[in-house]
Design an enzyme around this catalytic site. Sequence first.
Site, PDB file in Angstrom:
ATOM      1  N   THR A 117      -2.450  -2.706   8.965  1.00  0.00           N
ATOM      2  CA  THR A 117      -2.411  -3.947   9.743  1.00  0.00           C
ATOM      3  C   THR A 117      -3.666  -3.984  10.585  1.00  0.00           C
ATOM      4  O   THR A 117      -3.854  -3.110  11.455  1.00  0.00           O
ATOM      5  CB  THR A 117      -1.177  -3.974  10.667  1.00  0.00           C
ATOM      6  N   LYS A 169       0.896 -11.845   8.363  1.00  0.00           N
ATOM      7  CA  LYS A 169       1.563 -10.743   9.074  1.00  0.00           C
ATOM      8  C   LYS A 169       1.508 -10.970  10.593  1.00  0.00           C
ATOM      9  O   LYS A 169       2.514 -10.823  11.295  1.00  0.00           O
ATOM     10  CB  LYS A 169       0.871  -9.421   8.708  1.00  0.00           C
ATOM     11  N   LYS A 202       0.184  -3.582  19.571  1.00  0.00           N
ATOM     12  CA  LYS A 202      -0.995  -3.651  18.699  1.00  0.00           C
ATOM     13  C   LYS A 202      -1.043  -4.993  17.961  1.00  0.00           C
ATOM     14  O   LYS A 202      -2.060  -5.678  17.951  1.00  0.00           O
ATOM     15  CB  LYS A 202      -0.953  -2.496  17.682  1.00  0.00           C
TER      16      LYS A 202
HETATM   17  P1  NAD Z   1      -0.442   6.755  11.269  1.00  0.00           P
HETATM   18  O1  NAD Z   1      -1.332   6.862  12.459  1.00  0.00           O
HETATM   19  O2  NAD Z   1       0.775   7.597  11.171  1.00  0.00           O
HETATM   20  O3  NAD Z   1      -1.311   6.981   9.923  1.00  0.00           O
HETATM   21  C1  NAD Z   1      -2.657   6.607   9.788  1.00  0.00           C
HETATM   22  C2  NAD Z   1      -3.357   7.789   9.125  1.00  0.00           C
HETATM   23  O4  NAD Z   1      -4.714   7.428   8.829  1.00  0.00           O
HETATM   24  C3  NAD Z   1      -3.427   9.018  10.029  1.00  0.00           C
HETATM   25  O5  NAD Z   1      -2.834  10.128   9.381  1.00  0.00           O
HETATM   26  C4  NAD Z   1      -4.929   9.236  10.243  1.00  0.00           C
HETATM   27  O6  NAD Z   1      -5.297  10.589  10.375  1.00  0.00           O
HETATM   28  C5  NAD Z   1      -5.488   8.617   8.985  1.00  0.00           C
HETATM   29  N1  NAD Z   1      -6.896   8.263   9.051  1.00  0.00           N
HETATM   30  C6  NAD Z   1      -7.588   7.715  10.092  1.00  0.00           C
HETATM   31  N2  NAD Z   1      -8.871   7.545   9.750  1.00  0.00           N
HETATM   32  C7  NAD Z   1      -9.004   7.985   8.473  1.00  0.00           C
HETATM   33  C8  NAD Z   1     -10.106   8.058   7.565  1.00  0.00           C
HETATM   34  N3  NAD Z   1     -11.328   7.620   7.893  1.00  0.00           N
HETATM   35  N4  NAD Z   1      -9.889   8.583   6.331  1.00  0.00           N
HETATM   36  C9  NAD Z   1      -8.648   9.027   5.980  1.00  0.00           C
HETATM   37  N5  NAD Z   1      -7.561   8.981   6.796  1.00  0.00           N
HETATM   38  C10 NAD Z   1      -7.751   8.456   8.027  1.00  0.00           C
HETATM   39  O7  NAD Z   1      -0.048   5.207  11.195  1.00  0.00           O
HETATM   40  P2  NAD Z   1       1.148   4.558  10.338  1.00  0.00           P
HETATM   41  O8  NAD Z   1       2.345   4.416  11.205  1.00  0.00           O
HETATM   42  O9  NAD Z   1       1.224   5.262   9.021  1.00  0.00           O
HETATM   43  O10 NAD Z   1       0.572   3.085  10.152  1.00  0.00           O
HETATM   44  C11 NAD Z   1      -0.497   2.823   9.240  1.00  0.00           C
HETATM   45  C12 NAD Z   1      -0.776   1.332   9.266  1.00  0.00           C
HETATM   46  O11 NAD Z   1       0.406   0.618   8.898  1.00  0.00           O
HETATM   47  C13 NAD Z   1      -1.185   0.807  10.636  1.00  0.00           C
HETATM   48  O12 NAD Z   1      -2.199  -0.155  10.477  1.00  0.00           O
HETATM   49  C14 NAD Z   1       0.092   0.199  11.193  1.00  0.00           C
HETATM   50  O13 NAD Z   1      -0.146  -0.849  12.117  1.00  0.00           O
HETATM   51  C15 NAD Z   1       0.728  -0.323   9.913  1.00  0.00           C
HETATM   52  N6  NAD Z   1       2.202  -0.433   9.972  1.00  0.00           N
HETATM   53  C16 NAD Z   1       2.946   0.590  10.471  1.00  0.00           C
HETATM   54  C17 NAD Z   1       4.333   0.465  10.520  1.00  0.00           C
HETATM   55  C18 NAD Z   1       5.191   1.591  11.056  1.00  0.00           C
HETATM   56  O14 NAD Z   1       6.388   1.362  11.267  1.00  0.00           O
HETATM   57  N7  NAD Z   1       4.662   2.775  11.284  1.00  0.00           N
HETATM   58  C19 NAD Z   1       4.956  -0.709  10.069  1.00  0.00           C
HETATM   59  C20 NAD Z   1       4.171  -1.727   9.536  1.00  0.00           C
HETATM   60  C21 NAD Z   1       2.774  -1.585   9.496  1.00  0.00           C
END
Ligand code: NAD
Length: 308
Positions: free
Chosen positions: A106, A181, A256
């Site tokens: 997102t 979204k 966010k």
């Molecule tokens: P998270 O922080 O658990 O996972 C993100 C991952 O990306 C981390 O493990 C981080 O180390 C990795 N990362 C960062 N930079 C990187 C790079 N350059 N190369 C490789 N890996 C890298 O976050 P999440 O909860 O998994 O959410 C991910 C996305 O999904 C976000 O944009 C969030 O807004 C969206 N989202 C999350 C949810 C939820 O419930 N968690 C729901 C809908 C949408």
Amino acid sequence: MTEKSPVSAGRIAFLGLGHMGEPMAVNLIKAGFDVVGFDVVPAAMAAATEAGVPCATSAAEAVTGASVVLTMFPSGAILLDAYRGAGEPGLLEVAPPNTLFLDCSTIDVAQAREAAELTVAAGHRSADAPVSGGVVGAEAGTLTFMIGAEESEIEQLTALLEVMGKKLVHCGGHGAGQAAKICNNMLLGISMIGAAEAFVLGEKLGLSHQALYDVISTASGQCWAVTTNCPVPGPVPASPANRDYVPGFAGALMAKDLGLALNALEDAGVAAQLGPLAAQIYRKFADEGGAGRDFSGIITDIRDGSQA
Ligand code: NAD
């Protein structure tokens, strides 16, 4: 083997193996896709490896030879840095020509459009497909994907995304998935604040939660914030209010998403009042202890701030 079989999809580089990315990658592997993962945090890679996701030692290694680069990152700035490369060759340079760059994070609408422009200019294909459904949906393969992509990409995208989700909506061209979204989540944030204010007012006026729920849920105030994620315990047993606001959808993520909505409102010049106010309310909620609580916990702030 049919033309759309997983094997014919080629290799998928799955970057960002966090709360959402890891279970999504696992579901792709279970469906027979050839996936190579990478995350900048070693603990995330170790957990993903343990869960059955083969991992590369660098993003460049994962992307070399991939036909799809799927990203699940925290922010658009991180995505743009990874695409361009910060001090080293970026993913757009390393990937074979005509790779499909599919971003499911997102992120800001303007950054999603910029990422698509860079991708196409580098000789690749682009799609944004942010999700709703949270970690539970990622694990169960029941996410909703909001897709921004050219019509010509939809067949390949469907073959991939239907493994991880149960509802796919093609919202339009590049950036349209992110746009849909944040419009939805802005309305969700506003409607939850409204639901919470209505229940606190009902308490002050001597109404039971159940009586007010029975009216709202069948009357014109009906909304998801009341009928599914009801901010008071009792009327909807599965809502986070019944388990001390353990998320669910965390306050940090609502803050966010409302921040992204605020950027889009300003860029588009919309005369909005409630979206910016909701962004301010949830930023404060997240900063003052609500980051890890369900966003329906905003009702506690409203109750605490009310006269005794
Ligand atoms: P998270 O922080 O658990 O996972 C993100 C991952 O990306 C981390 O493990 C981080 O180390 C990795 N990362 C960062 N930079 C990187 C790079 N350059 N190369 C490789 N890996 C890298 O976050 P999440 O909860 O998994 O959410 C991910 C996305 O999904 C976000 O944009 C969030 O807004 C969206 N989202 C999350 C949810 C939820 O419930 N968690 C729901 C809908 C949408």
